[in-house]
Each structure stands twice: as C-alpha cells, then as structure tokens.
Design a protein around this motif. Sequence first.
Motif, PDB file in Angstrom:
ATOM      1  N   TYR A 102      47.683  76.857-111.399  1.00 51.60           N
ATOM      2  CA  TYR A 102      47.750  76.614-109.953  1.00 51.60           C
ATOM      3  C   TYR A 102      46.514  77.185-109.267  1.00 51.60           C
ATOM      4  CZ  TYR A 102      49.457  76.829-105.125  1.00 51.60           C
ATOM      5  OH  TYR A 102      49.581  76.692-103.773  1.00 51.60           O
ATOM      6  N   ASP A 103      46.188  78.434-109.580  1.00 51.28           N
ATOM      7  CA  ASP A 103      45.027  79.071-108.954  1.00 51.28           C
ATOM      8  C   ASP A 103      43.732  78.347-109.315  1.00 51.28           C
ATOM      9  OD1 ASP A 103      46.678  80.962-107.828  1.00 51.28           O
ATOM     10  OD2 ASP A 103      46.271  82.496-109.348  1.00 51.28           O
ATOM     11  N   ALA A 104      43.609  77.947-110.583  1.00 53.12           N
ATOM     12  CA  ALA A 104      42.387  77.281-111.023  1.00 53.12           C
ATOM     13  C   ALA A 104      42.200  75.945-110.313  1.00 53.12           C
ATOM     14  CB  ALA A 104      42.433  77.066-112.529  1.00 53.12           C
ATOM     15  N   LEU A 105      43.266  75.154-110.217  1.00 54.36           N
ATOM     16  CA  LEU A 105      43.144  73.844-109.583  1.00 54.36           C
ATOM     17  C   LEU A 105      42.975  73.972-108.079  1.00 54.36           C
ATOM     18  CD1 LEU A 105      45.636  71.648-111.634  1.00 54.36           C
ATOM     19  CD2 LEU A 105      43.250  72.241-112.071  1.00 54.36           C
ATOM     20  N   ASN A 106      43.573  74.986-107.498  1.00 52.31           N
ATOM     21  CA  ASN A 106      43.371  75.230-106.075  1.00 52.31           C
ATOM     22  C   ASN A 106      41.916  75.562-105.795  1.00 52.31           C
ATOM     23  OD1 ASN A 106      44.886  75.016-103.765  1.00 52.31           O
ATOM     24  ND2 ASN A 106      45.270  77.206-103.604  1.00 52.31           N
ATOM     25  N   ARG A 107      41.317  76.371-106.677  1.00 54.06           N
ATOM     26  CA  ARG A 107      39.904  76.698-106.520  1.00 54.06           C
ATOM     27  C   ARG A 107      39.038  75.457-106.682  1.00 54.06           C
ATOM     28  NH1 ARG A 107      40.109  80.637-110.932  1.00 54.06           N
ATOM     29  NH2 ARG A 107      37.882  80.240-111.177  1.00 54.06           N
TER      30      ARG A 107
END
Length: 315
Positions: A102-107
Amino acid sequence: MGNNSEALAYQRLAGAVFGSLCGDALGMPVEGWPPDQIKEVHGRLDSMRPGRLPKGSYTDDSQMMLSVLETLVKHKKIEPQDLARRFAENFEPERGYGGRTYDALNRLRNGADWRSISSDSWANGAAMRVGVVGAFFAGHFDEIKKAALAQCRVTHTHPLAQAGACAQALAVGLACDLGAKGEKPQTDIVTAYLAEQIEDISPEAADRLLALPDTQGLTEEECQDALWAEYEMNLRTMEAVCPALGAFLWADSFKDAVVMAVSLGGDTDTIGAMAGAMAGAYHGLDAIPKAWLDDLEQGPKGFAYFEKLCREALI
C-alpha cells in the motif's frame, strides 16, 4: 483461435488467469478466518459469497495480476518501469493491499521513482500475482524464472519473496505442460524440481517446499490436517505457496483444488488464487465451473477485460 495449438494455449493461459480470479473471489469473504469458522458458517465453501467486497469481486491479488498481464501483453516480457506504472494506475486501496505494498503504490501515485519503492519484505505479494507468468511463458522455464524475478523485484527484494514468486510461476508452468500431456503431477517430482530451481535464491524456501506432505490419495479432512500440521497459511510467502501447491496436487478437479485451498483458512484469497492459477493451467479454462465465472465481477476491468487480455497475449 486460429488453430488447435492456439486454442490449447488459450485454454492454459485463460485457465490460469480465471482460475486465479476465481480462487481470489472465493477466498475473499473468509480472509483471515480459521478453518473451523469457515466450516461452521459456510459448510463446504464451494460457491461465491459476498464479504468485505461484493460477491465475485477480486482483491489486490488479482488487481496486481492484472497489471502483470497488461505489461506482458504490451511488451511480451516484464518491463519493470511499465509494470510499476500499471501497478500505480490500477491501484484501488479498497481491494485490500498489505501495508508495505500500500505504501509503495501510494508513493508511486505521488510521483516516486519506481526504483525506490521496493522493500525487503518476505510477504507473498509478488507470488500471489505471478501465476500468469508461468502460463504466458509455458514450456520455457528459464524465461518463467527470469520474468518471475523481474516482476518481483519491483516491490520485493527479500530472497523468500523472490524464491516464492519463482516457485509459484514455475509450478504454473509445470501445470501447463503436464496438463497438455495428460500426465498426473507427482508430489515428490514436482517439489524436488521446484526446490532445485529456487535453492540458489533461498535455501530456506527450498526446504519449505521439500517439507510438503504427499497429499495425493488422502481424504479431504486428511489433506487439510496434513497441510495445517506443516504450514501457517499466512502472509509469509512459502507459508502460502506450499499449501496452495498441496491443494492443487491433492485434487482431481479444478473445483476441488480451489475449495481445498480456501478451506485451509488464513490468507484464503491468496492461497485460493495461487491454487486456482495452478489448477486452471492444468485443467484448462473449460474446467472452471460456469457458475463461478458467471459470478466474477464485470465493469471496465472485470471479466470481459481479462478475457480480452488473454486473447491479445497470444497474438
């Protein structure tokens, strides 16, 4: 399709894709449940049910598999930058992404360079989406391993994650070959081959594969018990890949493989998707229950879109 070989290739590829979708959707409403709770509430869970998403919906597993399929159709290989872009474009958080992904794709969506988002995670996110690679490159095992690693490295650098992704993709490739030949996969042969292929990446992952009990010939309850005695059915990559493989090797039909995988509890959507990719590649698209296919979600990137991509992949 243009000829018989193309028709057979479509059966295996679409079998893996829609098998994964069906396993994902079947497992979605009971994700995180223990097997006793699944049995108490649903009995033998062999039909689509609503859960945190509507009946027949796919989760993050299939949404990421969709991106892998899209980049394979476009480039006929894994092109990491394009794959990362598609991960970001297709990202719908409500599908249920894990924390690091989630964090990676949000970034990514916020403009981060794709080469900066990968994490040292041992979780099963790269393995859950990779089955299509095994079917796309069926018969070319070096290409399967190369592509499995390439798509994994976009988000996961941990050796367990990479080894698990390779094992899952290679298992689907084996299923394609054995299914086309009408040969029954044998547990000891399959696990020895897969372990040999991933030992250079992670000896621990290879050991987990070699620990797979021979589920062939067991009753449904015996198979569940044998897999539960060895694996945790959780987010750790090999604790999902191995029981999915055990469910596939146990079953004589596509449906039984996926129902077994989901009945194990734990990370049910992922284990169901993995077993569905293997069983779909082996038995072919026509072996998937029509009622399950009819229940899969529609919409702009639903059933018809996946079907279109499967046909374009063979052009």
